[in-house]
Design an enzyme around this catalytic site. Structure first.
Site, mmCIF file in Angstrom:
data_model
loop_
_atom_site.group_PDB
_atom_site.id
_atom_site.type_symbol
_atom_site.label_atom_id
_atom_site.label_comp_id
_atom_site.label_asym_id
_atom_site.label_seq_id
_atom_site.Cartn_x
_atom_site.Cartn_y
_atom_site.Cartn_z
ATOM 1 N N SER A 9 15.214 -14.170 38.278
ATOM 2 C CA SER A 9 13.922 -14.491 38.884
ATOM 3 C C SER A 9 13.849 -13.850 40.260
ATOM 4 O O SER A 9 14.630 -14.171 41.156
ATOM 5 C CB SER A 9 13.772 -16.010 39.036
ATOM 6 O OG SER A 9 12.858 -16.285 40.078
ATOM 7 N N HIS A 34 12.046 -11.875 35.594
ATOM 8 C CA HIS A 34 11.154 -13.040 35.662
ATOM 9 C C HIS A 34 10.358 -12.964 36.958
ATOM 10 O O HIS A 34 10.918 -12.891 38.050
ATOM 11 C CB HIS A 34 11.996 -14.317 35.592
ATOM 12 C CG HIS A 34 11.192 -15.577 35.543
ATOM 13 N ND1 HIS A 34 10.612 -16.068 34.393
ATOM 14 C CD2 HIS A 34 10.866 -16.463 36.517
ATOM 15 C CE1 HIS A 34 9.976 -17.195 34.655
ATOM 16 N NE2 HIS A 34 10.099 -17.450 35.941
ATOM 17 N N ASP A 36 7.652 -14.657 39.288
ATOM 18 C CA ASP A 36 7.029 -15.946 39.599
ATOM 19 C C ASP A 36 5.768 -15.778 40.445
ATOM 20 O O ASP A 36 5.832 -15.319 41.586
ATOM 21 C CB ASP A 36 8.017 -16.835 40.360
ATOM 22 C CG ASP A 36 9.060 -17.449 39.438
ATOM 23 O OD1 ASP A 36 8.677 -18.029 38.410
ATOM 24 O OD2 ASP A 36 10.263 -17.342 39.757
ATOM 25 N N MET A 38 2.789 -17.605 42.352
ATOM 26 C CA MET A 38 2.405 -18.921 42.901
ATOM 27 C C MET A 38 1.187 -18.768 43.804
ATOM 28 O O MET A 38 1.099 -17.795 44.559
ATOM 29 C CB MET A 38 3.568 -19.495 43.717
ATOM 30 C CG MET A 38 4.858 -19.588 42.927
ATOM 31 S SD MET A 38 6.131 -20.413 43.880
ATOM 32 C CE MET A 38 7.507 -20.294 42.724
ATOM 33 N N HIS A 68 5.372 -15.506 35.043
ATOM 34 C CA HIS A 68 5.248 -16.966 35.013
ATOM 35 C C HIS A 68 4.133 -17.345 35.979
ATOM 36 O O HIS A 68 4.323 -17.310 37.192
ATOM 37 C CB HIS A 68 6.609 -17.574 35.436
ATOM 38 C CG HIS A 68 6.577 -19.064 35.564
ATOM 39 N ND1 HIS A 68 7.610 -19.772 36.145
ATOM 40 C CD2 HIS A 68 5.655 -19.991 35.196
ATOM 41 C CE1 HIS A 68 7.321 -21.067 36.131
ATOM 42 N NE2 HIS A 68 6.137 -21.219 35.578
ATOM 43 N N MET A 70 2.077 -19.711 37.962
ATOM 44 C CA MET A 70 1.981 -21.077 38.509
ATOM 45 C C MET A 70 0.710 -21.096 39.337
ATOM 46 O O MET A 70 0.734 -21.176 40.574
ATOM 47 C CB MET A 70 3.227 -21.392 39.351
ATOM 48 C CG MET A 70 4.447 -21.686 38.495
ATOM 49 S SD MET A 70 5.977 -21.514 39.415
ATOM 50 C CE MET A 70 6.242 -19.758 39.240
ATOM 51 N N MET A 139 10.603 -26.146 32.175
ATOM 52 C CA MET A 139 11.004 -26.173 33.588
ATOM 53 C C MET A 139 12.077 -27.249 33.752
ATOM 54 O O MET A 139 11.905 -28.387 33.306
ATOM 55 C CB MET A 139 9.815 -26.542 34.495
ATOM 56 C CG MET A 139 8.705 -25.522 34.603
ATOM 57 S SD MET A 139 9.201 -23.885 35.129
ATOM 58 C CE MET A 139 9.933 -24.193 36.730
ATOM 59 N N GLY A 144 7.729 -24.253 42.040
ATOM 60 C CA GLY A 144 7.314 -23.955 43.417
ATOM 61 C C GLY A 144 8.399 -23.313 44.253
ATOM 62 O O GLY A 144 8.099 -22.522 45.143
ATOM 63 N N PHE A 145 9.644 -23.646 43.968
ATOM 64 C CA PHE A 145 10.712 -23.151 44.843
ATOM 65 C C PHE A 145 11.975 -22.833 44.037
ATOM 66 O O PHE A 145 12.216 -23.467 42.996
ATOM 67 C CB PHE A 145 11.048 -24.185 45.924
ATOM 68 C CG PHE A 145 9.858 -24.543 46.761
ATOM 69 C CD1 PHE A 145 9.477 -23.735 47.828
ATOM 70 C CD2 PHE A 145 9.073 -25.647 46.451
ATOM 71 C CE1 PHE A 145 8.337 -24.037 48.575
ATOM 72 C CE2 PHE A 145 7.938 -25.965 47.191
ATOM 73 C CZ PHE A 145 7.570 -25.157 48.260
ATOM 74 N N ASP A 177 13.893 -22.641 32.786
ATOM 75 C CA ASP A 177 13.649 -22.090 34.122
ATOM 76 C C ASP A 177 13.963 -23.127 35.201
ATOM 77 O O ASP A 177 13.353 -24.193 35.246
ATOM 78 C CB ASP A 177 12.160 -21.681 34.209
ATOM 79 C CG ASP A 177 11.815 -20.981 35.524
ATOM 80 O OD1 ASP A 177 12.709 -20.803 36.371
ATOM 81 O OD2 ASP A 177 10.623 -20.623 35.690
ATOM 82 N N GLY A 199 17.558 -17.548 39.414
ATOM 83 C CA GLY A 199 17.140 -17.007 40.696
ATOM 84 C C GLY A 199 18.276 -16.984 41.689
ATOM 85 O O GLY A 199 19.032 -16.009 41.812
ATOM 86 N N SER A 200 18.421 -18.095 42.409
ATOM 87 C CA SER A 200 19.374 -18.127 43.529
ATOM 88 C C SER A 200 20.815 -17.855 43.111
ATOM 89 O O SER A 200 21.569 -17.228 43.857
ATOM 90 C CB SER A 200 19.274 -19.480 44.239
ATOM 91 O OG SER A 200 19.336 -20.536 43.306
HETATM 92 C C1 DX5 Z 1 10.505 -22.196 40.230
HETATM 93 C C2 DX5 Z 1 10.505 -20.842 39.544
HETATM 94 C C3 DX5 Z 1 11.861 -20.394 39.102
HETATM 95 C C4 DX5 Z 1 12.866 -20.231 40.229
HETATM 96 C C5 DX5 Z 1 14.248 -20.344 39.689
HETATM 97 O O1 DX5 Z 1 9.205 -22.614 40.399
HETATM 98 O O2 DX5 Z 1 9.677 -20.886 38.409
HETATM 99 O O3 DX5 Z 1 11.735 -19.221 38.328
HETATM 100 O O4 DX5 Z 1 12.734 -19.014 40.885
HETATM 101 O O5 DX5 Z 1 15.139 -20.272 40.761
HETATM 102 P P1 DX5 Z 1 16.585 -20.980 40.717
HETATM 103 O O6 DX5 Z 1 17.388 -20.311 39.630
HETATM 104 O O7 DX5 Z 1 17.139 -20.724 42.066
HETATM 105 O O8 DX5 Z 1 16.365 -22.432 40.424
HETATM 106 ZN ZN ZN Z 2 9.645 -19.215 36.960
#
Ligand code: DX5
Ligand code: ZN
Length: 227
Positions: A9, A34, A36, A38, A68, A70, A139, A144-145, A177, A199-200
């Protein structure tokens, strides 16, 4: 072994050098990007739009891109994202006035379509449209984060969706996700996921390949224990 897809992500990527960072993560073994989106309305954060995806394609990113959304509403963005090189477009059912219409719109534009379920969104949204979906996203965090903790009851929901798909013989990818790390990816795989958004855990590390390889090993280990 079945093909599991790892989807880095880019919410956690370095936006000052996005193209290069994405090339690195793909060279390190990521399968799908991926993306994101927002809008600071449906979720309390603001990220990137179709122009950025278009620039990534011009820069030479050819890997599948999983958008994705949002955002609320979704239809106008479905149109613009489908024209700039998206492969998958997913949205949250609560954010669309006419879910079936939004799904059709994605498919008419040649993309794969999916619904995203928040941690407490009911699976009843699947009742009359399973046959139209290419992908279901669960999810495991509130959207959001990045870098939030995995909500454990996602696993129960995941098993349920896996059974619904297998019992009816649908060809639908299940994507999970949020909150996926080296220490829980194996378990998530055994509960039925096909595609993992990360992501992280990848982008905050100094060695993307090491994390991705390690995650694939964890998936392999847990799936072989199941046999
Ligand atoms: C959250 C996003 C995710 C997020 C995942 O709203 O949809 O895609 O970036 O990040 P990690 O893997 O750090 O939870
Ligand atoms: Zn996502």
């Amino acid at each position: 072994m079945k093909k599991y897809l790892l989807a880095p992500s880019i919410l956690s990527a370095n936006f000052a050098m996005l193209g290069e960072d994405i090339k690195n993560v793909l060279d390190s073994g990521g399968d799908v990007i991926h993306f994101d989106v927002m809008d600071n309305h449906y979720v309390p954060n603001l990220t990137i739009g179709p122009m950025v995806l278009k620039s990534l394609r011009s820069y030479g990113i050819t890997a599948p891109i999983d958008v994705h959304l949002m955002t609320k509403p979704v239809d106008a963005l479905i149109k613009s994202f489908s024209k700039v090189g998206s492969n998958y477009i997913t949205f949250h059912p609560e954010a669309s006035e006419h879910i079936d219409r939004s799904i059709q719109m994605i498919k008419e534009h040649g993309c794969k379509a999916g619904l995203v379920f928040n941690p407490t969104t009911s699976l009843s949204y699947l009742d009359y449209l399973m046959d139209k979906l290419d992908i279901i996203v669960l999810m495991a965090v509130n959207p959001g984060f990045s870098n939030q903790n995995f909500i454990p009851n996602t696993l129960e929901k995941l098993r349920k969706v896996r059974n619904m798909i297998d019992e009816n013989g649908y060809n639908i990818i299940i994507e999970v996700d949020g909150g996926i790390k080296i220490d829980n990816i194996g378990k998530i795989a055994t509960c039925g996921a096909d595609m993992f958004v990360i992501g992280s855990a990848i982008f905050d590390s100094s060695n993307y390949k090491k994390v991705i390889d390690c995650m694939r090993q964890e998936i392999e280990k847990s799936s072989s224990l199941l046999k």
